[in-house]
Motif scaffolding. Sequence first.
Motif, PDB file in Angstrom:
ATOM      1  N   GLN A   1       0.808  -1.214   0.000  1.00 16.80           N
ATOM      2  CA  GLN A   1       0.000   0.000   0.000  1.00 16.80           C
ATOM      3  C   GLN A   1       0.848   1.275   0.000  1.00 16.80           C
TER       4      GLN A   1
ATOM      5  N   SER B   1      -5.490   1.269  -2.211  1.00 16.41           N
ATOM      6  CA  SER B   1      -6.936   1.153  -2.345  1.00 16.41           C
ATOM      7  C   SER B   1      -7.504   2.185  -3.326  1.00 16.41           C
TER       8      SER B   1
ATOM      9  N   LEU C   1      -9.095   5.504  -2.047  1.00 13.59           N
ATOM     10  CA  LEU C   1      -8.322   6.683  -1.676  1.00 13.59           C
ATOM     11  C   LEU C   1      -8.252   7.714  -2.805  1.00 13.59           C
TER      12      LEU C   1
ATOM     13  N   ASP D   1     -11.218   6.764   9.352  1.00 18.91           N
ATOM     14  CA  ASP D   1     -10.009   6.701   8.543  1.00 18.91           C
ATOM     15  C   ASP D   1     -10.028   5.447   7.673  1.00 18.91           C
ATOM     16  N   PRO D   2      -9.049   5.284   6.754  1.00 21.66           N
ATOM     17  CA  PRO D   2      -9.026   4.086   5.912  1.00 21.66           C
ATOM     18  C   PRO D   2      -9.076   2.801   6.742  1.00 21.66           C
TER      19      PRO D   2
ATOM     20  N   TYR E   1      -6.511   1.181   9.435  1.00 23.87           N
ATOM     21  CA  TYR E   1      -5.450   2.184   9.535  1.00 23.87           C
ATOM     22  C   TYR E   1      -5.697   3.041  10.770  1.00 23.87           C
TER      23      TYR E   1
ATOM     24  N   ASP F   1       3.153   5.740   3.239  1.00 20.53           N
ATOM     25  CA  ASP F   1       1.980   4.876   3.268  1.00 20.53           C
ATOM     26  C   ASP F   1       0.834   5.633   2.593  1.00 20.53           C
ATOM     27  N   SER F   2       0.199   5.010   1.608  1.00 19.94           N
ATOM     28  CA  SER F   2      -0.864   5.698   0.864  1.00 19.94           C
ATOM     29  C   SER F   2      -2.001   6.167   1.757  1.00 19.94           C
ATOM     30  N   ARG F   3      -2.172   5.528   2.912  1.00 23.25           N
ATOM     31  CA  ARG F   3      -3.289   5.841   3.792  1.00 23.25           C
ATOM     32  C   ARG F   3      -3.008   7.040   4.700  1.00 23.25           C
ATOM     33  N   GLN F   4      -1.749   7.490   4.743  1.00 20.41           N
ATOM     34  CA  GLN F   4      -1.412   8.583   5.645  1.00 20.41           C
ATOM     35  C   GLN F   4      -1.409   9.941   4.965  1.00 20.41           C
TER      36      GLN F   4
ATOM     37  N   ASN G   1      -6.528  10.973   9.662  1.00 21.19           N
ATOM     38  CA  ASN G   1      -6.415  11.269   8.243  1.00 21.19           C
ATOM     39  C   ASN G   1      -7.612  12.077   7.756  1.00 21.19           C
TER      40      ASN G   1
END
Length: 371
Positions: A27, A74, A77, A107-108, A111, A136-139, A323
Amino acid sequence: MRAQVLEAFNTPYKFKDVPVPPNPTGQDILVKVGAASYCHTDAVFASGAMWQDLPRIGSHEFAGTIVAMGPDVSPKLNLKVGMPVGVPGRAFHPCGSCYECRNNDGDPEKYGVWCPEAGNLGLSANGGFQEYCIADSRQIAPMPEGMTAVDTAPLMCAGLTIWNALERAGVQMEAGGGKGLTIAISGAGGGLGHLGVQFAIKLGCKVVAIEASDPALALLKDVVMDLGPLGSGVTIVDARQQPAEDVRVSIFGSPEPNLEGEKGVDGVLILPESQKAFEYGMKLVKNHGICVTVSFPKEGFHMQPRDLVFRHISMVGVLVGRNRQLRAMLNFAAKEGVRAKVTTYKLEQLNELVEDYHKGSSGKLVVDMSK
């Protein structure tokens, strides 16, 4: 690629040529860094008071452009190669299974920003003082139209932290959500504080902006001037010259006999690592108000339990934010024109930046990779 590396604590960064990070997996994403901001936590880390992992490339608040994406990023996002993004350092590779990751409040999925297993870019993993960085793509958060990397980088820690602090102080985080509230900010002329003044005013609050140095007070005056007519909602206080009790009376009027606690600010944000700043702020808070502490002095704060027990003041602490708050803060800043007062440097000038920071330079100090 060019990078600034901390190889030993309490020593200057070393400007080096290091390998470009490998293509991202899972990710993760690879970001070409456009700007990287310097934070108080960078100074704390460089002193050896936090993680002991060296060598390390610092900066946990930066911005740039996605140049590659791992296969498991994902689609939810809405990220893509070529997209400009802001990158906060917190919550790099959380575990995905602990309480924080399972109960992450919007949040995601899986995550958790406060996951105890998560790393931190610039602290436990390499950060933004380099040309390319894995994140990290989620941050991260997409950079809104009209914002530059230099605009965005300081908001990734300072902006997010003060946004979360205002929310914890009872402000509704939307235009007009602070109407009827008065918020005091102790340390209002610093990196977080001058952003907090702008956010609070544009959310509808009245602000008591407290400082105790000439450079910080000068910065505050510039911020208020930039606010135009909204600046009338800011009261600038020189804590060296104005006792807290006098400030309280000048703003809210003299209290009725034996009812001193009925008048005061609704909340105070404590940003400096100073017992005097803490005590000054607490004297401004009305009964049933709230004190939000952002700083974490090694020796701690000494508080008066009677403030909590007899005055029913609540105390909470804040460390950055989620996030979803990051994205909301960044979009609000873009729409309402909230910007840090910045001084920019070349990457090669990072040690000069650090020297200026320790001399007390005001605003945010930012490495601009385009210079």
